[in-house]
Design a protein around this motif. Sequence first.
Motif, PDB file in Angstrom:
ATOM      1  N   HIS A   8       0.839  -1.199   0.000  1.00 51.21           N
ATOM      2  CA  HIS A   8       0.000   0.000   0.000  1.00 51.21           C
ATOM      3  C   HIS A   8       0.873   1.248   0.000  1.00 51.21           C
ATOM      4  N   HIS A   9       1.860   1.295   0.908  1.00 54.24           N
ATOM      5  CA  HIS A   9       2.765   2.437   0.950  1.00 54.24           C
ATOM      6  C   HIS A   9       4.079   2.049   1.617  1.00 54.24           C
ATOM      7  N   VAL A  10       5.061   2.884   1.394  1.00 54.74           N
ATOM      8  CA  VAL A  10       6.326   2.811   2.111  1.00 54.74           C
ATOM      9  C   VAL A  10       6.525   4.162   2.776  1.00 54.74           C
ATOM     10  N   GLN A  11       7.327   4.189   3.821  1.00 55.60           N
ATOM     11  CA  GLN A  11       7.598   5.465   4.476  1.00 55.60           C
ATOM     12  C   GLN A  11       9.090   5.693   4.544  1.00 55.60           C
ATOM     13  N   ILE A  12       9.465   6.918   4.253  1.00 57.36           N
ATOM     14  CA  ILE A  12      10.826   7.390   4.463  1.00 57.36           C
ATOM     15  C   ILE A  12      10.734   8.563   5.423  1.00 57.36           C
ATOM     16  N   THR A  13      11.870   8.987   5.950  1.00 53.76           N
ATOM     17  CA  THR A  13      11.837  10.134   6.842  1.00 53.76           C
ATOM     18  C   THR A  13      12.840  11.186   6.408  1.00 53.76           C
ATOM     19  N   ILE A  14      12.516  12.398   6.790  1.00 54.63           N
ATOM     20  CA  ILE A  14      13.363  13.562   6.556  1.00 54.63           C
ATOM     21  C   ILE A  14      13.460  14.304   7.882  1.00 54.63           C
ATOM     22  N   PRO A  15      14.457  15.168   8.051  1.00 56.93           N
ATOM     23  CA  PRO A  15      14.530  15.943   9.293  1.00 56.93           C
ATOM     24  C   PRO A  15      13.314  16.870   9.429  1.00 56.93           C
ATOM     25  N   ARG A  16      12.901  17.087  10.665  1.00 53.51           N
ATOM     26  CA  ARG A  16      11.784  18.001  10.919  1.00 53.51           C
ATOM     27  C   ARG A  16      12.062  19.360  10.289  1.00 53.51           C
ATOM     28  N   GLY A  17      11.052  19.953   9.680  1.00 52.64           N
ATOM     29  CA  GLY A  17      11.177  21.269   9.076  1.00 52.64           C
ATOM     30  C   GLY A  17      11.746  21.269   7.668  1.00 52.64           C
ATOM     31  N   SER A  18      11.991  20.102   7.079  1.00 48.87           N
ATOM     32  CA  SER A  18      12.594  20.010   5.741  1.00 48.87           C
ATOM     33  C   SER A  18      11.575  19.739   4.640  1.00 48.87           C
ATOM     34  N   GLU A  19      10.312  19.926   4.928  1.00 54.12           N
ATOM     35  CA  GLU A  19       9.275  19.562   3.957  1.00 54.12           C
ATOM     36  C   GLU A  19       9.405  20.291   2.624  1.00 54.12           C
ATOM     37  N   GLY A  63      17.467  12.844  14.465  1.00 55.82           N
ATOM     38  CA  GLY A  63      18.316  11.875  15.141  1.00 55.82           C
ATOM     39  C   GLY A  63      18.490  10.564  14.405  1.00 55.82           C
ATOM     40  N   VAL A  64      18.233  10.549  13.098  1.00 61.24           N
ATOM     41  CA  VAL A  64      18.354   9.330  12.302  1.00 61.24           C
ATOM     42  C   VAL A  64      19.568   9.466  11.383  1.00 61.24           C
ATOM     43  N   GLU A  65      20.421   8.449  11.348  1.00 59.55           N
ATOM     44  CA  GLU A  65      21.576   8.442  10.450  1.00 59.55           C
ATOM     45  C   GLU A  65      21.190   7.710   9.176  1.00 59.55           C
ATOM     46  N   ARG A  66      20.590   8.437   8.238  1.00 65.41           N
ATOM     47  CA  ARG A  66      20.064   7.832   7.018  1.00 65.41           C
ATOM     48  C   ARG A  66      21.164   7.270   6.111  1.00 65.41           C
ATOM     49  N   ALA A  71      18.352   0.413   3.776  1.00 67.04           N
ATOM     50  CA  ALA A  71      16.926   0.577   3.481  1.00 67.04           C
ATOM     51  C   ALA A  71      16.766   1.555   2.313  1.00 67.04           C
ATOM     52  N   HIS A  72      15.839   1.252   1.416  1.00 61.40           N
ATOM     53  CA  HIS A  72      15.681   2.106   0.249  1.00 61.40           C
ATOM     54  C   HIS A  72      14.359   1.847  -0.458  1.00 61.40           C
ATOM     55  N   ASP A 110      18.896  10.766  -1.627  1.00 62.59           N
ATOM     56  CA  ASP A 110      18.155  12.021  -1.707  1.00 62.59           C
ATOM     57  C   ASP A 110      18.883  13.084  -0.876  1.00 62.59           C
ATOM     58  N   PRO A 111      18.417  14.331  -0.854  1.00 62.70           N
ATOM     59  CA  PRO A 111      19.128  15.377  -0.112  1.00 62.70           C
ATOM     60  C   PRO A 111      19.253  15.118   1.384  1.00 62.70           C
ATOM     61  N   PHE A 112      18.535  14.136   1.900  1.00 61.16           N
ATOM     62  CA  PHE A 112      18.524  13.850   3.331  1.00 61.16           C
ATOM     63  C   PHE A 112      19.297  12.579   3.670  1.00 61.16           C
ATOM     64  N   GLY A 113      19.814  11.898   2.643  1.00 60.22           N
ATOM     65  CA  GLY A 113      20.585  10.674   2.848  1.00 60.22           C
ATOM     66  C   GLY A 113      19.817   9.395   2.629  1.00 60.22           C
ATOM     67  N   ASN A 114      18.521   9.477   2.328  1.00 61.02           N
ATOM     68  CA  ASN A 114      17.750   8.263   2.054  1.00 61.02           C
ATOM     69  C   ASN A 114      18.249   7.629   0.757  1.00 61.02           C
TER      70      ASN A 114
END
Length: 122
Positions: A8-19, A63-66, A71-72, A110-114
Amino acid sequence: MSTIRGIHHVQITIPRGSEELARTFYCELLGLQEVEKPVSLQGRGGFWLQSGSQQIHVGTEDGVERLATKAHIAYAVDDIETWKQRLAEQGFAILDGIPIPGYTRFETRDPFGNRMEFIQAL
């Protein structure tokens, strides 16, 4: 017997405020369409994207070391050379993936390390 019918979906994360930077990358550069999050989840930050029949949920967390994870998301594409060129022109490092029979592929971050993989059937 009950079976899993698909993703259905996958989730990735970015630092807060980087939307906004993430929207520039995912919506403008990659061309993914943003879809509205349910009202009950809108206060949590992040946003949702549509890719074919699946969604990518972009959440926020610090606090995540992407860069330390394998994971990808693997994006199936129909013109891998165009994607290599487009991302390289924007300064993203292009790394050849380990060969898989029947496919050509590369990866980048990506720009956040994902980690992201782009893959095309031969």
